[in-house]
Design a protein around this motif. Structure first.
Motif, short mmCIF file in Angstrom:
data_model
loop_
_atom_site.label_atom_id
_atom_site.label_comp_id
_atom_site.label_asym_id
_atom_site.label_seq_id
_atom_site.Cartn_x
_atom_site.Cartn_y
_atom_site.Cartn_z
N VAL A 171 0.83 -1.20 0.00
CA VAL A 171 0.00 0.00 0.00
C VAL A 171 0.86 1.25 0.00
O VAL A 171 0.53 2.27 -0.62
N GLU A 172 2.02 1.18 0.65
CA GLU A 172 2.88 2.36 0.80
C GLU A 172 3.79 2.60 -0.40
O GLU A 172 4.14 3.76 -0.69
N LEU A 173 4.19 1.55 -1.11
CA LEU A 173 5.25 1.69 -2.10
C LEU A 173 4.84 2.54 -3.29
O LEU A 173 5.56 3.47 -3.68
N VAL A 174 3.69 2.26 -3.90
CA VAL A 174 3.30 2.98 -5.12
C VAL A 174 3.13 4.47 -4.88
O VAL A 174 3.67 5.30 -5.64
N PRO A 175 2.40 4.91 -3.83
CA PRO A 175 2.31 6.36 -3.60
C PRO A 175 3.67 7.01 -3.37
O PRO A 175 3.89 8.15 -3.82
N LEU A 176 4.57 6.30 -2.71
CA LEU A 176 5.89 6.88 -2.46
C LEU A 176 6.66 7.07 -3.76
O LEU A 176 7.31 8.11 -3.97
N LEU A 177 6.60 6.09 -4.65
CA LEU A 177 7.32 6.20 -5.92
C LEU A 177 6.76 7.32 -6.78
O LEU A 177 7.49 8.16 -7.31
N VAL A 178 5.43 7.35 -6.94
CA VAL A 178 4.81 8.36 -7.80
C VAL A 178 4.99 9.75 -7.22
O VAL A 178 5.43 10.68 -7.91
N VAL B 147 8.14 25.48 -6.70
CA VAL B 147 7.40 26.27 -5.71
C VAL B 147 8.32 26.62 -4.54
O VAL B 147 9.46 26.14 -4.46
N ASP B 148 7.80 27.43 -3.64
CA ASP B 148 8.53 27.76 -2.42
C ASP B 148 8.65 26.49 -1.56
O ASP B 148 7.64 25.91 -1.15
N ARG B 149 9.88 26.07 -1.30
CA ARG B 149 10.09 24.81 -0.58
C ARG B 149 9.59 24.88 0.85
O ARG B 149 9.11 23.89 1.40
N ARG B 150 9.71 26.05 1.47
CA ARG B 150 9.20 26.17 2.83
C ARG B 150 7.69 25.92 2.86
O ARG B 150 7.17 25.23 3.73
N ARG B 151 6.97 26.50 1.90
CA ARG B 151 5.52 26.33 1.85
C ARG B 151 5.15 24.86 1.62
O ARG B 151 4.23 24.33 2.25
N LEU B 152 5.90 24.19 0.74
CA LEU B 152 5.63 22.78 0.47
C LEU B 152 5.87 21.94 1.72
O LEU B 152 5.07 21.05 2.06
N ILE B 153 6.96 22.20 2.44
CA ILE B 153 7.25 21.46 3.67
C ILE B 153 6.16 21.71 4.71
O ILE B 153 5.69 20.78 5.37
N LEU B 154 5.75 22.95 4.84
CA LEU B 154 4.74 23.30 5.84
C LEU B 154 3.41 22.61 5.55
O LEU B 154 2.77 22.04 6.45
N LEU B 155 2.95 22.66 4.29
CA LEU B 155 1.66 22.07 3.94
C LEU B 155 1.66 20.55 4.10
O LEU B 155 0.70 19.96 4.61
N THR B 156 2.73 19.90 3.67
CA THR B 156 2.79 18.44 3.80
C THR B 156 2.91 18.03 5.26
O THR B 156 2.35 17.01 5.68
N GLU B 157 3.64 18.81 6.06
CA GLU B 157 3.75 18.50 7.49
C GLU B 157 2.38 18.62 8.17
O GLU B 157 2.02 17.79 9.01
N ALA B 158 1.62 19.66 7.78
CA ALA B 158 0.26 19.80 8.32
C ALA B 158 -0.62 18.63 7.88
O ALA B 158 -1.42 18.12 8.67
N GLY B 159 -0.46 18.20 6.63
CA GLY B 159 -1.23 17.05 6.15
C GLY B 159 -0.90 15.79 6.92
O GLY B 159 -1.79 14.98 7.26
N LEU B 160 0.38 15.57 7.23
CA LEU B 160 0.78 14.41 8.02
C LEU B 160 0.18 14.47 9.42
O LEU B 160 -0.21 13.45 10.00
N GLY B 161 0.09 15.68 9.98
CA GLY B 161 -0.54 15.84 11.29
C GLY B 161 -2.02 15.47 11.26
O GLY B 161 -2.53 14.85 12.19
N VAL B 162 -2.72 15.85 10.17
CA VAL B 162 -4.13 15.50 10.03
C VAL B 162 -4.29 13.98 9.96
O VAL B 162 -5.21 13.40 10.57
N LEU B 163 -3.42 13.30 9.22
CA LEU B 163 -3.50 11.84 9.13
C LEU B 163 -3.24 11.19 10.48
O LEU B 163 -3.88 10.18 10.83
N ALA C 250 -1.18 4.79 3.15
CA ALA C 250 -0.96 5.27 1.78
C ALA C 250 -0.80 6.78 1.76
O ALA C 250 0.05 7.33 1.04
N GLY C 251 -1.62 7.49 2.55
CA GLY C 251 -1.53 8.95 2.58
C GLY C 251 -0.21 9.44 3.14
O GLY C 251 0.39 10.40 2.62
N VAL C 252 0.25 8.81 4.20
CA VAL C 252 1.56 9.18 4.78
C VAL C 252 2.67 8.97 3.76
O VAL C 252 3.57 9.79 3.61
N GLY D 122 6.57 11.33 0.16
CA GLY D 122 7.18 11.45 -1.16
C GLY D 122 7.16 12.87 -1.68
O GLY D 122 8.12 13.32 -2.34
N LEU D 123 6.11 13.62 -1.39
CA LEU D 123 6.04 15.02 -1.81
C LEU D 123 6.99 15.89 -1.00
O LEU D 123 7.56 16.85 -1.52
#
Length: 451
Positions: free
Chosen positions: A77-84, A96-112, A135-137, A142-143
């Motif tokens: 379940v984890e492998l395909v999302p990580l590769l893509v 994009v702004d790397r700080r913004r990308l890190i911040l948004l994905t970190e917030a998403g991981l917190g929601v999960l 799969a979401g994590v 990966g992002l």
């Protein structure tokens, strides 16, 4: 000029301090970069909380299903999302702004993580959300990872990149040791919800730290992510034998000698089921010891040798674990293997950060995610299959020897990896000059110079 007092007593503290400082981790990146300090603490908190969930999640699946197949399905379940998402995340990090990308994905991981907590608090926890979260994590990781990895060369001075890699390894190993150890105790005595609660709190703290990072906008026009852009990064990697060698060596080492899938079977053969947790932690302990004594790495210039030698030590130590007849011989072997892996990782990270152009860092970090994730996953399959054919011990020692042989072959086929020198390599010199120009700032205007 000597210090006053007895000669032996006066000289000893000076020599001792010099030797000690040459061994202890180099803290220069911590002192010179505010953003590095923020990322160091952010990573420490995140890794600790993440490892808590990484242990609790498969344990909860086992508790709900009592099926090894259901637990093993997490890997698929984890492998395909990580590769893509790893490839796309690399292209996104350059656009994009790397700080913004890190911040948004970190917030998403917190929601999960919050989803895991809510599910654990239900009277009858559900199984399917656990796979969805896994799969979401994997997708968000990966992002995020290419943005994190590619940011390091921007915030740390060029000559401190080896030290930064060692410090980053330390924060990871802290999480890898403390997180699982505490997770086992918490789950055993308090249940899954408290473990997930720690993860949620960790991500909350991490998000707050990420908001304080400096903006990291893309270099140049920041073209939109595309397959063409991903292919451009792949062509660059393919055209650089040194980079190609770092990817290939890591893949070979993990494919042939990643033993985690068969550690429980080795524990059974050694009549040491009680030591299985120690076996899983031994590699992280070895990596931690190397990280705590990594001051000398900052003075190394031949980082390709670190990559090759570290991978060879990993393979030899795994082979030795297969030959060992007792648990107290296996554990030191696994610790030495972890130290070798850490050594190889320091060399890889330094070469990547020293040689890759800023505008391609994200995409090359995305490719690195592939090598980092595919090797262990395929290694699990190899180890399990070989153990089924030949037995557990032959799967260990044959994989370790195959690792050493493949690393030696790759070193012979890619001599530029062995000869890489941070002071003379053309790509490293170009990146060093670019960093110095950025730090110097734009040249003064003609009128101002005349005045």
């Amino acid at each position: 000029m000597r210090c006053r007092g007895s000669g032996a007593r006066a000289r000893w503290p000076v020599v001792s301090g010099s030797r000690l400082s040459s061994v202890l981790p180099d803290l220069s990146p911590w002192r010179s970069s505010r953003d590095f300090r923020l990322l160091f603490f952010q990573g420490t908190v995140t890794f600790f909380g993440s490892f808590m969930a990484m242990i609790a999640l498969p344990l909860q699946i086992k508790h709900l299903t009592d099926s090894p197949l259901a637990v093993g399905a997490m890997g698929a379940v984890e492998l395909v999302p990580l590769l893509v998402c790893g490839l796309y995340g690399g292209a996104l990090a350059d656009a994009v702004d790397r700080r913004r990308l890190i911040l948004l994905t970190e917030a998403g991981l917190g929601v999960l993580a919050l989803v895991l907590l809510v599910n654990a608090l239900l009277p009858q926890p559900l199984l399917w959300p656990l796979y969805v979260v896994a799969a979401g994590v994997s997708a968000l990781t990966g992002l995020q990872r290419p943005a994190l990895d590619s940011l390091m060369a921007r915030i740390v001075p060029h000559d401190q990149l080896s030290a930064a890699a060692a410090l980053n390894g330390l924060r990871y190993q802290f999480g890898a040791i403390a997180g699982p150890a505490l997770a086992g105790v918490v789950v055993a005595y308090a249940g899954y919800a408290p473990a997930y609660c720690v993860t949620v709190v960790g991500f909350l703290v991490s998000v707050l730290l990420c908001t304080r990072l400096s903006p990291a906008p893309p270099v140049g026009d920041g073209a939109r992510p595309s397959l063409r852009g991903i292919a451009e990064g792949a062509r660059y990697a393919w055209s650089r034998p040194v980079l190609l060698g770092t990817y290939a060596v890591d893949l070979a080492a993990m494919f042939f000698a990643f033993p985690n899938a068969i550690l429980p079977f080795l524990a059974d053969e050694l009549d040491a089921v009680w030591a299985l947790g120690l076996m899983y932690a031994a590699g992280a302990v070895g990596s931690l010891v190397l990280g705590l004594t990594s001051g000398w790495v900052s003075r190394v210039r031949r980082h390709g040798l670190l990559v090759v030698c570290g991978a060879a030590v990993w393979g030899l130590a795994i082979a030795a674990a297969g030959w060992s007849s007792g648990i107290w011989l296996v554990l030191p072997c696994l610790a030495v293997a972890g130290a070798g892996d850490m050594l190889s990782g320091l060399g890889r990270a330094t070469i990547w950060n020293q040689t890759i152009p800023e505008e391609l860092r994200g995409r090359l970090a995305g490719i690195e995610v592939l090598s980092y994730s595919c090797g262990p996953q395929l290694g699990q399959v190899r180890a399990g299959t070989m153990a089924g054919w030949t037995g557990t011990r032959p799967a260990f020692w044959s994989g370790g020897l195959a690792c050493v042989a493949s690393v030696a072959l790759l070193a012979a086929l890619l001599p530029k990896l062995i000869s890489y020198d941070a002071d003379t390599d053309e790509d490293a010199a170009l990146r060093r000059a670019a960093r110095e120009a950025d730090q110097a700032g734009p040249p003064p205007r003609q009128g101002a110079a005349a005045a």
